[in-house]
Design a protein around this motif. Structure first.
Motif, short mmCIF file in Angstrom:
data_model
loop_
_atom_site.label_atom_id
_atom_site.label_comp_id
_atom_site.label_asym_id
_atom_site.label_seq_id
_atom_site.Cartn_x
_atom_site.Cartn_y
_atom_site.Cartn_z
N THR A 32 0.84 -1.19 0.00
CA THR A 32 0.00 0.00 0.00
C THR A 32 0.88 1.24 0.00
OG1 THR A 32 -0.15 0.01 2.42
CG2 THR A 32 -1.91 -1.12 1.21
N LEU A 33 0.35 2.31 -0.55
CA LEU A 33 1.06 3.58 -0.61
C LEU A 33 0.25 4.65 0.11
CD1 LEU A 33 2.07 3.64 -4.40
CD2 LEU A 33 3.56 3.09 -2.46
N LYS A 34 0.94 5.50 0.82
CA LYS A 34 0.27 6.61 1.47
C LYS A 34 0.43 7.88 0.63
CE LYS A 34 0.06 9.47 5.57
NZ LYS A 34 0.54 9.73 6.94
N PRO A 35 -0.66 8.53 0.23
CA PRO A 35 -0.55 9.81 -0.47
C PRO A 35 0.06 10.86 0.47
CG PRO A 35 -2.73 8.86 -0.74
CD PRO A 35 -2.04 8.07 0.33
N PHE A 50 -7.46 18.68 -3.48
CA PHE A 50 -7.88 18.06 -4.73
C PHE A 50 -6.78 17.14 -5.25
CE2 PHE A 50 -9.34 17.75 -9.08
CZ PHE A 50 -10.72 17.84 -8.96
N LEU A 51 -5.53 17.61 -5.19
CA LEU A 51 -4.39 16.82 -5.65
C LEU A 51 -4.18 15.59 -4.76
CD1 LEU A 51 -1.99 16.39 -7.51
CD2 LEU A 51 -0.68 18.01 -6.10
N ALA A 52 -4.32 15.76 -3.45
CA ALA A 52 -4.16 14.63 -2.52
C ALA A 52 -5.21 13.55 -2.81
CB ALA A 52 -4.28 15.11 -1.08
N THR A 53 -6.44 13.98 -3.10
CA THR A 53 -7.50 13.03 -3.44
C THR A 53 -7.17 12.29 -4.73
OG1 THR A 53 -9.18 14.40 -2.35
CG2 THR A 53 -9.95 12.81 -3.98
N LYS A 54 -6.60 13.00 -5.70
CA LYS A 54 -6.23 12.37 -6.97
C LYS A 54 -5.13 11.33 -6.75
CE LYS A 54 -7.40 12.82 -10.60
NZ LYS A 54 -8.28 12.00 -11.48
N LEU A 55 -4.16 11.61 -5.90
CA LEU A 55 -3.09 10.65 -5.59
C LEU A 55 -3.68 9.39 -4.96
CD1 LEU A 55 -0.22 12.90 -4.18
CD2 LEU A 55 -0.45 11.96 -6.48
N ALA A 56 -4.62 9.59 -4.03
CA ALA A 56 -5.27 8.44 -3.38
C ALA A 56 -6.04 7.62 -4.39
CB ALA A 56 -6.20 8.93 -2.27
N ILE A 74 3.28 7.93 -2.18
CA ILE A 74 3.13 8.50 -3.51
C ILE A 74 2.93 10.00 -3.32
CG2 ILE A 74 0.65 7.91 -3.52
CD1 ILE A 74 0.85 7.83 -6.61
N THR A 75 3.73 10.80 -4.02
CA THR A 75 3.66 12.24 -3.85
C THR A 75 3.75 12.91 -5.22
OG1 THR A 75 4.59 14.14 -2.65
CG2 THR A 75 6.16 12.51 -3.51
N ALA A 76 3.61 14.23 -5.24
CA ALA A 76 3.57 14.93 -6.52
C ALA A 76 4.10 16.35 -6.38
CB ALA A 76 2.14 14.97 -7.07
N ASN A 77 4.56 16.86 -7.51
CA ASN A 77 4.96 18.25 -7.63
C ASN A 77 4.39 18.76 -8.95
OD1 ASN A 77 6.41 20.71 -7.20
ND2 ASN A 77 7.96 19.98 -8.65
N TYR A 102 5.82 10.81 -7.97
CA TYR A 102 6.97 10.13 -7.38
C TYR A 102 6.49 9.07 -6.39
CZ TYR A 102 8.92 14.60 -8.93
OH TYR A 102 9.25 15.70 -9.67
N ILE A 103 7.16 7.94 -6.37
CA ILE A 103 6.93 6.90 -5.37
C ILE A 103 8.27 6.49 -4.79
CG2 ILE A 103 6.25 4.49 -4.99
CD1 ILE A 103 4.02 4.90 -7.01
N GLY A 104 8.30 6.34 -3.48
CA GLY A 104 9.56 5.94 -2.86
C GLY A 104 9.42 5.61 -1.40
N ASP A 105 10.54 5.36 -0.78
CA ASP A 105 10.63 5.08 0.66
C ASP A 105 10.71 6.42 1.37
OD1 ASP A 105 11.48 4.53 3.25
OD2 ASP A 105 12.80 2.89 2.65
N GLY A 106 9.59 6.84 1.95
CA GLY A 106 9.54 8.15 2.59
C GLY A 106 10.29 8.21 3.91
N ILE A 107 10.59 7.06 4.50
CA ILE A 107 11.34 7.04 5.76
C ILE A 107 12.83 7.23 5.51
CG2 ILE A 107 11.87 5.69 7.84
CD1 ILE A 107 8.94 6.57 7.62
N ASP A 108 13.37 6.47 4.56
CA ASP A 108 14.79 6.60 4.23
C ASP A 108 15.05 7.66 3.17
OD1 ASP A 108 15.47 4.67 6.03
OD2 ASP A 108 15.60 3.04 4.57
N GLY A 109 13.98 8.15 2.53
CA GLY A 109 14.14 9.19 1.52
C GLY A 109 14.66 8.69 0.19
#
Length: 315
Positions: A32-35, A50-56, A74-77, A102-109
């Motif tokens: 699972t991915l967290k927006p 709106f963007l957060a909802t789209k990521l979800a 999962i994040t966005a710019n 972007y998708i990645g390991d948000g803890i280790d960056g």
């Protein structure tokens, strides 16, 4: 007194329903991915939501939605490529946007994958134009789907590489009596990583047995200090989580019978709480793993949603 008994029965029913829902809807055992979005993004509050909802939505439609307190995000710019005012009555704002995902390991960056999709939105103001543009970002876009597939592969690789580390962390948590947290750690491994998942499930059982014994001990302590309906209700919540295959199940049943008799003597009523039973139509292994997952889900749901993620250098 009839009202008290009714309230008690409602409480027990709520406990059972909660457990059933946890087993059917929890995120444990799958990727699972967290927006996630940075707080200081250059957009309106409405557009940020709106963007957060789209990521979800993108995560959910690609089978990886529902993340809470996840390591993987999962994040966005969003970059405005150009902005025009249309020569219409009334004038409209037209935006061409580059949505970078972007998708990645948000803890280790650590960034796993990225992609960019160009969209266009038109609205009576810049916020509405932005939101209309984000609407054009589709979860079934081929570039988005390729991006999601690559990210899932990277996440599976992460668990394969870090399996031993995860198990050692769980052992340390169990050693300090944090059994539910240890179980959640072990079951953070998705089933897609079959070899690691199987190893972790095997390690869960002795920890789960200790947790069951602790629940029984807590139930005994509660009843020793409060031999009334309030105490009986608290005990019911603890005993309801003890599974039929547990080594302490028989002892838990004996406690239930003792309490039922005491309640009948004190309240002149039957105590209708029943111990959990396994469904013969469902495999014992599946029901056992569902019980493990319920522990991990309950622990995760009780954690504050305050993780600070590292996305420096992702864009």
């Amino acid at each position: 007194m009839k009202k008290i008994i009714s309230i008690f029965l409602l409480c027990v029913s709520a406990v059972m329903v909660t457990h059933a829902q946890s087993s059917s809807t929890n995120d444990i055992g799958r990727i699972t991915l967290k927006p996630y979005l940075l707080e200081n993004m250059d957009m309106s509050v409405d557009s940020r939501k709106f963007l957060a909802t789209k990521l979800a939505q993108i995560a959910t439609e690609n089978g990886v939605g529902g993340g809470k307190n996840q390591r993987f995000i999962i994040t966005a710019n969003v970059t405005t490529l150009n902005k025009d005012i249309t020569p219409t009555a009334p004038p409209m704002v037209s935006l061409n946007l580059s949505v970078n995902l972007y998708i990645g390991d948000g803890i280790d960056g650590k960034l796993f994958a990225s992609t960019s999709v160009t969209v266009k939105g038109v609205g009576t103001n810049e916020t509405k134009a932005f939101n209309e543009g984000i609407k054009q970002l589709k979860a079934n876009n081929p570039d988005v789907q390729a991006f999601m597939t690559k990210s899932k592969t990277k996440i599976v690789e992460y668990y394969k590489t870090n399996c031993e580390v995860i198990m050692k962390k769980a052992d340390m948590k169990a050693t300090t009596g944090n059994y539910d947290e240890a179980i959640a750690e072990l079951l953070s491994v998705p089933e897609e990583c079959k070899e690691c998942f199987d190893k972790c499930v095997e390690k869960v059982k002795p920890i789960f047995d200790k947790l069951q014994a602790k629940r029984l001990s807590d139930a005994k302590n509660v009843w020793a200090s409060s031999q009334d309906m309030e105490g009986a209700n608290k005990v019911a919540q603890l005993l309801s989580a003890i599974t039929p295959e547990s080594a302490v199940y028989k002892e838990a049943e004996d406690l239930r019978n003792t309490i039922a008799q005491k309640v009948k003597e004190l309240e002149k009523r039957d105590w209708d709480f029943k111990m959990k039973q396994y469904d013969d139509a469902v495999s014992l292994e599946k029901q056992r793993i569902d019980a493990y997952k319920a522990v991990g889900t309950a622990w995760g749901n009780g954690q504050p949603d305050t993780v600070t993620y590292k996305v420096d250098g992702w864009w």
